[in-house]
Design a protein around this motif. Structure first.
Motif, mmCIF file in Angstrom:
data_model
loop_
_atom_site.group_PDB
_atom_site.id
_atom_site.type_symbol
_atom_site.label_atom_id
_atom_site.label_comp_id
_atom_site.label_asym_id
_atom_site.label_seq_id
_atom_site.Cartn_x
_atom_site.Cartn_y
_atom_site.Cartn_z
ATOM 1 N N SER A 1 27.485 -5.651 -19.829
ATOM 2 C CA SER A 1 26.813 -5.775 -21.117
ATOM 3 C C SER A 1 26.282 -7.189 -21.319
ATOM 4 O O SER A 1 25.551 -7.431 -22.266
ATOM 5 C CB SER A 1 27.794 -5.402 -22.234
ATOM 6 N N ARG A 2 26.644 -8.126 -20.409
ATOM 7 C CA ARG A 2 26.144 -9.491 -20.531
ATOM 8 C C ARG A 2 24.736 -9.646 -19.974
ATOM 9 O O ARG A 2 24.107 -10.678 -20.169
ATOM 10 C CB ARG A 2 27.087 -10.457 -19.813
ATOM 11 N N ASN A 3 24.277 -8.631 -19.245
ATOM 12 C CA ASN A 3 22.934 -8.736 -18.669
ATOM 13 C C ASN A 3 21.883 -8.700 -19.763
ATOM 14 O O ASN A 3 21.947 -7.878 -20.672
ATOM 15 C CB ASN A 3 22.673 -7.579 -17.715
ATOM 16 N N THR A 4 20.891 -9.567 -19.656
ATOM 17 C CA THR A 4 19.698 -9.416 -20.476
ATOM 18 C C THR A 4 18.831 -8.359 -19.828
ATOM 19 O O THR A 4 18.562 -8.409 -18.624
ATOM 20 C CB THR A 4 18.930 -10.732 -20.581
ATOM 21 N N MET A 5 18.410 -7.398 -20.615
ATOM 22 C CA MET A 5 17.573 -6.303 -20.108
ATOM 23 C C MET A 5 16.169 -6.438 -20.669
ATOM 24 O O MET A 5 15.977 -6.993 -21.763
ATOM 25 C CB MET A 5 18.168 -4.952 -20.514
ATOM 26 N N GLY A 6 15.220 -5.920 -19.930
ATOM 27 C CA GLY A 6 13.856 -6.035 -20.421
ATOM 28 C C GLY A 6 12.927 -5.015 -19.826
ATOM 29 O O GLY A 6 13.277 -4.295 -18.878
ATOM 30 N N TRP A 7 11.763 -4.947 -20.416
ATOM 31 C CA TRP A 7 10.672 -4.123 -19.926
ATOM 32 C C TRP A 7 9.478 -5.023 -19.646
ATOM 33 O O TRP A 7 9.148 -5.896 -20.462
ATOM 34 C CB TRP A 7 10.288 -3.055 -20.945
ATOM 35 N N TYR A 8 8.864 -4.801 -18.504
ATOM 36 C CA TYR A 8 7.646 -5.483 -18.113
ATOM 37 C C TYR A 8 6.617 -4.407 -17.751
ATOM 38 O O TYR A 8 6.972 -3.261 -17.524
ATOM 39 C CB TYR A 8 7.896 -6.393 -16.909
ATOM 40 N N ARG A 9 5.374 -4.804 -17.698
ATOM 41 C CA ARG A 9 4.338 -3.853 -17.303
ATOM 42 C C ARG A 9 3.291 -4.541 -16.443
ATOM 43 O O ARG A 9 3.089 -5.757 -16.529
ATOM 44 C CB ARG A 9 3.686 -3.209 -18.527
ATOM 45 N N GLN A 10 2.639 -3.732 -15.628
ATOM 46 C CA GLN A 10 1.581 -4.239 -14.764
ATOM 47 C C GLN A 10 0.429 -3.246 -14.761
ATOM 48 O O GLN A 10 0.589 -2.094 -14.331
ATOM 49 C CB GLN A 10 2.091 -4.466 -13.344
ATOM 50 N N ALA A 11 -0.700 -3.707 -15.252
ATOM 51 C CA ALA A 11 -1.915 -2.898 -15.251
ATOM 52 C C ALA A 11 -2.678 -3.163 -13.961
ATOM 53 O O ALA A 11 -2.503 -4.213 -13.330
ATOM 54 C CB ALA A 11 -2.776 -3.239 -16.462
ATOM 55 N N PRO A 12 -3.540 -2.246 -13.546
ATOM 56 C CA PRO A 12 -4.310 -2.433 -12.306
ATOM 57 C C PRO A 12 -5.087 -3.739 -12.337
ATOM 58 O O PRO A 12 -5.789 -4.036 -13.307
ATOM 59 C CB PRO A 12 -5.238 -1.219 -12.291
ATOM 60 N N GLY A 13 -4.940 -4.518 -11.277
ATOM 61 C CA GLY A 13 -5.677 -5.760 -11.163
ATOM 62 C C GLY A 13 -5.126 -6.908 -11.991
ATOM 63 O O GLY A 13 -5.736 -7.979 -12.036
ATOM 64 N N LYS A 14 -3.998 -6.685 -12.643
ATOM 65 C CA LYS A 14 -3.422 -7.728 -13.486
ATOM 66 C C LYS A 14 -2.014 -8.069 -13.025
ATOM 67 O O LYS A 14 -1.372 -7.312 -12.301
ATOM 68 C CB LYS A 14 -3.404 -7.282 -14.944
ATOM 69 N N GLN A 15 -1.544 -9.217 -13.473
ATOM 70 C CA GLN A 15 -0.188 -9.624 -13.145
ATOM 71 C C GLN A 15 0.821 -8.885 -14.028
ATOM 72 O O GLN A 15 0.495 -8.443 -15.125
ATOM 73 C CB GLN A 15 -0.037 -11.136 -13.334
ATOM 74 N N ARG A 16 2.025 -8.790 -13.522
ATOM 75 C CA ARG A 16 3.093 -8.202 -14.314
ATOM 76 C C ARG A 16 3.365 -9.103 -15.508
ATOM 77 O O ARG A 16 3.422 -10.324 -15.384
ATOM 78 C CB ARG A 16 4.352 -8.044 -13.460
ATOM 79 N N GLU A 17 3.538 -8.484 -16.674
ATOM 80 C CA GLU A 17 3.750 -9.259 -17.885
ATOM 81 C C GLU A 17 4.948 -8.731 -18.672
ATOM 82 O O GLU A 17 5.292 -7.543 -18.599
ATOM 83 C CB GLU A 17 2.500 -9.207 -18.778
ATOM 84 N N LEU A 18 5.524 -9.634 -19.424
ATOM 85 C CA LEU A 18 6.652 -9.284 -20.273
ATOM 86 C C LEU A 18 6.200 -8.366 -21.403
ATOM 87 O O LEU A 18 5.150 -8.600 -22.016
ATOM 88 C CB LEU A 18 7.265 -10.547 -20.865
ATOM 89 N N VAL A 19 6.992 -7.344 -21.668
ATOM 90 C CA VAL A 19 6.769 -6.490 -22.829
ATOM 91 C C VAL A 19 7.818 -6.798 -23.885
ATOM 92 O O VAL A 19 7.491 -7.123 -25.022
ATOM 93 C CB VAL A 19 6.823 -5.003 -22.444
#
Length: 119
Positions: free
Chosen positions: A30-48
């Motif tokens: 439960s100490r882990n920070t969890m997250g969602w990221y996304r990557q659109a075609p031709g773009k870098q992965r970004e934080l959501v």
């Protein structure tokens, strides 16, 4: 090791809603920070969005007020509820776990789930 499995992606019309889930197993904490990221075609992965072990959340400006990240430590699952979806939200969404180590943190990633928003 941490294993992350996303589910819930799909096709939705603009203005619609969609929920994503990420089940994590292995070196869970439960100490882990969890997250969602996304990557659109031709773009870098970004934080959501991210959620800390204490429940503090952080969102990208582009999704603020539309997306909600939550976690259920008892179920080892993190969620992303998305509403008012727009075509620019189309991307592969990845679940992320930042696992504390003696050296800092180690990132683990899920395989990704496609979200497509049609106009």
């Amino acid at each position: 090791q941490v294993q992350l499995v996303e589910s819930g992606g799909g096709l939705v019309q603009a203005g619609g809603s969609l929920g994503l889930s990420c089940a994590y197993s292995g070196r869970t904490s439960s100490r882990n920070t969890m997250g969602w990221y996304r990557q659109a075609p031709g773009k870098q992965r970004e934080l959501v969005a991210t959620i800390s072990s204490g429940g503090s959340t952080n969102y990208a400006d582009s999704v603020m007020g539309r997306f909600t990240i939550t976690r259920d430590n008892a179920k080892n699952t993190v969620y992303l509820q998305m509403s008012s979806l727009q075509p620019e939200d189309t991307a592969v969404y990845y679940c992320n776990a930042k696992v504390p180590t003696v050296f800092g943190t180690t990132d683990y990633w899920g395989q990704g789930t496609q979200v497509t928003v049609s106009s």
